[in-house]
Design a protein around this motif. Structure first.
Motif, PDB file in Angstrom:
ATOM      1  N   TYR A  66     111.820  -0.492  28.790  1.00 48.02           N
ATOM      2  CA  TYR A  66     113.095  -1.186  28.958  1.00 48.02           C
ATOM      3  C   TYR A  66     112.675  -2.595  29.923  1.00 48.02           C
ATOM      4  CZ  TYR A  66     115.621   3.157  28.583  1.00 48.02           C
ATOM      5  OH  TYR A  66     116.230   4.317  27.831  1.00 48.02           O
TER       6      TYR A  66
ATOM      7  N   THR B  16     118.440   4.025  36.425  1.00 47.65           N
ATOM      8  CA  THR B  16     117.174   4.141  37.195  1.00 47.65           C
ATOM      9  C   THR B  16     117.016   5.377  37.939  1.00 47.65           C
ATOM     10  OG1 THR B  16     118.085   1.846  37.605  1.00 47.65           O
ATOM     11  CG2 THR B  16     115.846   2.468  38.654  1.00 47.65           C
TER      12      THR B  16
ATOM     13  N   MET C  51     108.696   7.031  27.518  1.00 49.37           N
ATOM     14  CA  MET C  51     107.990   7.563  26.186  1.00 49.37           C
ATOM     15  C   MET C  51     109.021   8.791  25.659  1.00 49.37           C
ATOM     16  SD  MET C  51     104.706   9.907  27.761  1.00 49.37           S
ATOM     17  CE  MET C  51     104.321   8.545  28.736  1.00 49.37           C
TER      18      MET C  51
ATOM     19  N   ARG D 220     119.817   7.836  24.608  1.00 53.68           N
ATOM     20  CA  ARG D 220     119.980   7.762  26.259  1.00 53.68           C
ATOM     21  C   ARG D 220     118.685   8.063  26.877  1.00 53.68           C
ATOM     22  NH1 ARG D 220     125.649   9.152  25.988  1.00 53.68           N
ATOM     23  NH2 ARG D 220     126.732   7.441  25.879  1.00 53.68           N
TER      24      ARG D 220
ATOM     25  N   LEU E  97     105.508   7.639  33.624  1.00 53.91           N
ATOM     26  CA  LEU E  97     106.673   6.597  33.481  1.00 53.91           C
ATOM     27  C   LEU E  97     106.019   5.688  34.537  1.00 53.91           C
ATOM     28  CD1 LEU E  97     108.110   8.622  31.745  1.00 53.91           C
ATOM     29  CD2 LEU E  97     110.166   8.135  33.048  1.00 53.91           C
TER      30      LEU E  97
ATOM     31  N   ARG F 230     109.784   4.309  24.859  1.00 54.52           N
ATOM     32  CA  ARG F 230     110.774   3.845  25.349  1.00 54.52           C
ATOM     33  C   ARG F 230     110.464   2.997  26.244  1.00 54.52           C
ATOM     34  NH1 ARG F 230     115.929   2.552  23.380  1.00 54.52           N
ATOM     35  NH2 ARG F 230     117.283   2.997  24.744  1.00 54.52           N
TER      36      ARG F 230
ATOM     37  N   GLY G 232     115.575  10.093  29.199  1.00 58.24           N
ATOM     38  CA  GLY G 232     114.735  11.135  28.435  1.00 58.24           C
ATOM     39  C   GLY G 232     114.056  11.988  29.663  1.00 58.24           C
TER      40      GLY G 232
END
Ligand code: APR
Ligand code: PHB
Length: 389
Positions: free
Chosen positions: A221, A293, A212, A44, A198, A219, A46
């Protein structure tokens, strides 16, 4: 079997509540339908708000977090070939902590095991009884035998698909819901991030997020269709799409690599009110879902649990039911702030398949306003780092 608080679900909400209660000397038994490995296998979000880190500190489970987590003083947006850094620390006075939910869950599981407090995994046929009576109970089947757990209170921390919310009569609940016409395809990969913070990217091809987990693990998407299947997305297709959306500079310097996990999740906003029925109290995903989001899901679970812990503590220490009576109202106020923010951020950064030309222009203006207004950036920062508890 008898306990003070029966906790249904050993996700982050149930485990965190269990740990806070344990520290306060309040007994709880946690019932979980899956195995610990299954619970840890779910990847999930982070990003932790400072308030969440404070609660983890209060629970005494943040030692590894403090040594391994990444502190981010800003977050970036990308749109129309431009990048904008939102300096969170300058605008909102707080940074965010990047530490995977899986790691939070692992730390909580380790703390619970060390405390010796009981968690019963792989329970089946969980049913809630006498929820509006003074002595409710939970029955379940474990290793083939049916058992009953008597308690003072039940904490429903069993996620969106759990039994707790479904045990409340429909006429006693109001449900608010919005489904979004797209999903997120997420990938976890062992490559060093080519970004320092991010990046949330709006693009004509749809949304992308560069996140990350550590200095060696990313990570990422991309927005995808609700009809898409993971099998349709080879690693190569994923990286190609991600690079087209995230911005040319990042695409040029990033390395792609071995994918460890790939999954698709639909996006939804959902709130069930009130978060209490008799002696049953809902917390976390059992009561509400937000789209990822803005990364509010885990943070909301933590704030619910904090309010619920304070309410139980005040009942057991002072015999006062006032905080228990206030719980739902107090939690929902914060829930709706995050529901609004994650709905707004989702609307701002995604391409809606049914977007008409008017909405397209509004969408463009909203982005332009955000890129040019320090007031708008401050509002984003204030919500992103988390409103006060
Ligand atoms: N009996 C016992 N356990 C159950 C039952 C049941 N009938 N139904 C579900 N569970 C368990 C699930 O197996 C899961 O381990 O309850 C747990 C709920 O955990 P989560 O779904 O992770 O929910 P929560 O603890 O509220 O955590 C919220 O998870 O989805 C994310 O964005 C969300 O990050 C947020 C966090
Ligand atoms: C993640 O790292 O998985 C993540 C980060 C931020 C989000 C959602 C997910 O908004």
């Amino acid at each position: 079997m008898r306990t003070q608080v029966a906790i249904i679900g050993a996700g982050p909400a149930g485990l965190l509540l269990g740990q806070l209660l344990h520290k306060a000397g309040i007994e709880a038994v946690i019932l979980e339908q899956r195995t610990p490995e299954y619970v840890l296998g779910r990847i999930r979000a982070g990003v932790l708000e400072q308030g969440t880190v404070d609660i983890l500190d209060l629970a005494g489970v943040a030692e590894r977090l403090h040594s391994q987590a990444l502190i981010h003083g800003g977050v970036e947006l990308a749109a129309n070939g431009q990048r904008l850094r939102i300096p969170l620390t300058d605008l909102a006075g707080k940074a965010v902590t990047v530490y995977g939910q899986t790691e939070v869950t692992r730390d909580l599981m380790d703390a619970r095991a060390a405390s010796g407090a009981p968690t019963i995994y792989e329970v089946e046929s969980v049913e809630l009884h006498d929820v509006t009576a003074a002595r409710p109970g939970v029955t379940f089947v474990h290793e083939g035998s049916k058992q009953r757990l008597d308690c003072d209170f039940i904490a429903g921390c069993d996620g969106y698909h759990g039994v707790s919310r479904r045990s409340i009569p429909a006429e006693a609940l109001s449900v608010f819901e919005r489904s979004y016409p797209f999903g997120w395809l997420g990938v976890l990969a062992d490559v060093p991030p080519a970004w320092d913070e991010l990046i949330y990217a709006d693009s004509e091809r749809g949304f992308a997020l560069a996140s990350m987990r550590s200095a060696t693990r990313v990570r990422c998407y991309v927005q995808c269709s609700l009809d898409d299947k993971v099998e349709q997305w080879s690693d190569e297709r994923f990286w190609n799409e991600f690079q087209q959306r995230i911005g040319a500079d990042v695409a040029a310097r990033m390395v792609t690599g071995n994918v460890l996990e790939k999954s698709i999740a639909p996006l939804r906003s959902f709130v069930a009110e009130p978060m209490r029925y008799g002696q049953l109290f809902l917390a976390g995903d059992a009561a509400h879902i937000v789209p990822p989001t803005g990364a509010k899901g885990l943070n909301l679970a933590a704030s619910d649990v904090f309010y619920l812990y304070e309410s139980f503590n005040s009942y057991y220490k002072n015999g006062s039911r006032a905080a228990l009576d206030q719980y739902s109202q107090r939690a929902l106020r914060r829930v709706w702030q995050s529901v609004r923010f994650s709905w707004w951020m989702t609307s701002l950064l995604h391409r809606f398949p049914d977007e008409d030309p008017f909405c397209g222009r509004i969408h463009g203006s909203e982005l332009e306003y955000l890129f040019n207004s320090s007031a708008a950036q401050r509002a984003l920062a204030e919500n992103y780092v988390g409103l006060p508890l």
